[in-house]
Design a protein around this motif. Structure first.
Motif, mmCIF file in Angstrom:
data_model
loop_
_atom_site.group_PDB
_atom_site.id
_atom_site.type_symbol
_atom_site.label_atom_id
_atom_site.label_comp_id
_atom_site.label_asym_id
_atom_site.label_seq_id
_atom_site.Cartn_x
_atom_site.Cartn_y
_atom_site.Cartn_z
ATOM 1 N N ALA A 107 0.827 -1.213 0.000
ATOM 2 C CA ALA A 107 0.000 0.000 0.000
ATOM 3 C C ALA A 107 0.859 1.260 0.000
ATOM 4 N N LEU A 108 1.957 1.271 0.761
ATOM 5 C CA LEU A 108 2.829 2.438 0.801
ATOM 6 C C LEU A 108 3.675 2.541 -0.462
ATOM 7 N N ALA A 109 4.152 1.411 -0.982
ATOM 8 C CA ALA A 109 4.922 1.439 -2.229
ATOM 9 C C ALA A 109 4.057 1.969 -3.373
ATOM 10 N N ASP A 110 2.785 1.581 -3.397
ATOM 11 C CA ASP A 110 1.870 2.076 -4.429
ATOM 12 C C ASP A 110 1.671 3.579 -4.334
ATOM 13 N N ARG A 111 1.929 4.135 -3.149
ATOM 14 C CA ARG A 111 1.787 5.580 -2.944
ATOM 15 C C ARG A 111 3.135 6.299 -3.019
ATOM 16 N N GLY A 112 4.124 5.626 -3.580
ATOM 17 C CA GLY A 112 5.394 6.277 -3.874
ATOM 18 C C GLY A 112 6.507 6.061 -2.874
ATOM 19 N N CYS A 113 6.356 5.130 -1.945
ATOM 20 C CA CYS A 113 7.391 4.897 -0.938
ATOM 21 C C CYS A 113 8.387 3.827 -1.399
ATOM 22 N N ARG A 114 9.578 3.915 -0.859
ATOM 23 C CA ARG A 114 10.587 2.869 -1.006
ATOM 24 C C ARG A 114 10.530 2.015 0.250
ATOM 25 N N VAL A 115 10.282 0.726 0.131
ATOM 26 C CA VAL A 115 10.039 -0.103 1.310
ATOM 27 C C VAL A 115 11.056 -1.240 1.394
ATOM 28 N N ILE A 116 11.344 -1.636 2.630
ATOM 29 C CA ILE A 116 12.156 -2.823 2.901
ATOM 30 C C ILE A 116 11.411 -3.708 3.896
ATOM 31 N N LEU A 117 11.266 -4.969 3.525
ATOM 32 C CA LEU A 117 10.817 -6.020 4.431
ATOM 33 C C LEU A 117 11.956 -7.022 4.577
ATOM 34 N N PHE A 118 12.095 -7.614 5.744
ATOM 35 C CA PHE A 118 13.086 -8.674 5.917
ATOM 36 C C PHE A 118 12.577 -9.665 6.949
ATOM 37 N N ASP A 119 13.068 -10.895 6.839
ATOM 38 C CA ASP A 119 12.700 -11.929 7.799
ATOM 39 C C ASP A 119 13.658 -11.890 8.983
ATOM 40 N N LEU A 120 13.104 -11.790 10.181
ATOM 41 C CA LEU A 120 13.934 -11.902 11.373
ATOM 42 C C LEU A 120 14.632 -13.266 11.397
ATOM 43 N N PHE A 121 15.730 -13.347 12.119
ATOM 44 C CA PHE A 121 16.469 -14.595 12.201
ATOM 45 C C PHE A 121 15.550 -15.742 12.629
ATOM 46 N N GLY A 122 15.618 -16.835 11.866
ATOM 47 C CA GLY A 122 14.826 -18.018 12.201
ATOM 48 C C GLY A 122 13.417 -18.000 11.679
ATOM 49 N N ARG A 123 13.070 -16.991 10.889
ATOM 50 C CA ARG A 123 11.742 -16.924 10.284
ATOM 51 C C ARG A 123 11.881 -16.824 8.768
ATOM 52 N N GLY A 124 10.856 -17.269 8.063
ATOM 53 C CA GLY A 124 10.863 -17.133 6.616
ATOM 54 C C GLY A 124 12.087 -17.777 5.994
ATOM 55 N N TYR A 125 12.862 -16.953 5.271
ATOM 56 C CA TYR A 125 14.058 -17.446 4.588
ATOM 57 C C TYR A 125 15.342 -16.892 5.187
ATOM 58 N N SER A 126 15.297 -16.450 6.430
ATOM 59 C CA SER A 126 16.518 -16.039 7.129
ATOM 60 C C SER A 126 17.014 -17.182 8.011
#
Length: 413
Positions: free
Chosen positions: A124-143
């Motif tokens: 939603a924020l990227a669609d409104r012109g923001c630069r965004v970063i998401l990351f997986d905390l250690f031990g979650r997702g692909y971290s």
């Protein structure tokens, strides 16, 4: 494992009834002895544990076809701009997208979910012109997960700095415009501690149902016993938590204002099944949902159970541990009020306030307690927004949250 839950139930009753202290000691001793025996059986003959517990990105994904990767509950390309950052603590999965000159926003997710949970807000924020970063905390997702370090604020802050340093853009230097830090649940507690040390890097701070101010009286006795450093051997605790997670569906329960435990922390970030499709978390995979992603993560990530337990023990959760960080942040925000507008722009959060969003029916972070404690700790330098939802609102109210964030920015520019 029925013996274990019967024992902990009995322990709880015993602590309430002062006349059964002798029984408590007997049961505790028996539970410990049996637990130690099982722990030794589980660990006997096993190799020394690796310092890095690899994520499914290493252990599973390479063996899959492209079609099988896309069919995963958490596909590796669930968001645009993926990269894997090699660090001494293991690899960190990062996603970065949006206009390079847009307002920068970094997200920190909660204790159970991968960063998918905050994808709706990020889109939603990227669609409104923001630069965004998401990351997986250690031990979650692909971290990956470091197994030889506590998952405490020091480790999480280091992870944030490593993520920022990995970007091809400047997120902290001169002309960067600094960045907005958004933290949800455990991520909110992490964000508050980060801001208390590095507020000059931030343009604004947004906390969604943050941990860090949870009163000790809110934690039930069973969880205190479960996560005691001395009562239950680590190998047995890992086995029991893994068994609990894999033995049945993860369904939030109504705590009715009572004390909460580890099970609640595990499941309250998950929407009710009927709410899963309400928000679009991934544009690339419209059917991606938190419940399936977490269930897959539990089964497939060798470091998840360890990371969950370590975060429960050492993470920024309880007020008795984290109140100094919140008070330090409140103090610097009060001092900022005495600066000129130009100095405030250069040295601190542009609003001089923290935006805290609360859910009215949150079973983990009670709204009234959070408002009272955050107002006191931050010396009144805080604004609140409220949602008619539960703790899971970070994934089910994404567009509304994005709009509230942008309205908050508009008030301070």
């Amino acid at each position: 494992m029925a013996w274990f839950y019967q024992a902990t139930d009995f322990l709880t009753d015993s602590l309430v009834n002062q006349q059964t202290r002798i029984s408590l000691l007997v049961v505790t001793g028996a539970s410990f002895a049996l637990g130690l025996l099982i722990s030794l059986c589980l660990s006997s003959g096993s190799p020394r544990q690796d310092k890095i517990l690899a994520s499914p990105l290493t252990m599973l994904v390479p063996s899959l076809s492209d079609a099988e990767k896309k069919a995963l509950p958490l596909p590796p390309d669930v968001f645009p701009g993926s990269r894997d950052v090699a660090t001494p603590y293991g690899s960190i999965r990062v996603y970065e997208w949006g206009p390079e000159d847009g307002t920068k926003v970094l997200f920190v997710h909660g204790i159970t979910t991968p960063c998918l949970a905050l994808g709706g807000i990020a889109h939603a924020l990227a669609d409104r012109g923001c630069r965004v970063i998401l990351f997986d905390l250690f031990g979650r997702g692909y971290s990956d997960a470091p197994s030889d370090l506590p998952q405490d604020p020091r480790l999480f802050i280091t992870q944030i700095l490593l993520v920022l340093a990995s970007s091809p853009l400047s997120w902290t230097g001169i002309g960067s415009g600094r960045f907005c830090l958004v933290g949800y649940s455990l991520g909110g507690g992490i964000a508050a501690v980060f801001a208390s040390y590095f507020k000059e890097l931030l343009s604004s701070l947004v906390l969604l149902a943050p941990s860090g101010l949870l009163r000790d009286s809110r934690i039930n006795i069973q969880s205190r016993l479960l996560y005691s450093h001395s009562l239950i051997p680590d190998a047995l605790l890992n086995f029991l938590v893994a068994w609990r997670l894999r033995s049945g569906p993860l369904v939030p329960r109504d705590t009715n204002g009572k004390t909460v435990g580890a099970d609640d922390a595990l499941v309250q970030e998950l929407p009710e099944p009927a709410l899963d499709p309400v928000e679009l978390l991934s544009k690339a995979y419209p059917k991606a949902n938190i419940r399936e992603a977490v269930s897959w993560q539990v089964r497939s990530h060798a470091g998840f159970v360890h990371s969950f337990i370590s975060s429960m023990r050492h993470g920024p959760i309880l007020q008795k541990n984290e109140l100094p960080s919140w008070r330090r942040l409140g103090k610097v925000l009060t001092q900022q009020q005495n600066l000129s507008p130009k100095e405030q722009q250069a040295k601190g959060l542009r609003s001089g306030k923290v935006l805290v969003m609360c859910a009215k029916h949150d079973a983990i972070i009670p709204k009234d307690e959070l408002v009272e404690d955050a107002t006191a700790a931050l010396e009144g330098n805080v604004e609140f927004r409220f949602f008619n939802a539960g703790h899971e609102f970070g994934s089910t109210k994404a567009d509304d949250i994005a709009l509230q964030i942008m309205e908050f920015w508009d008030q301070t520019t």
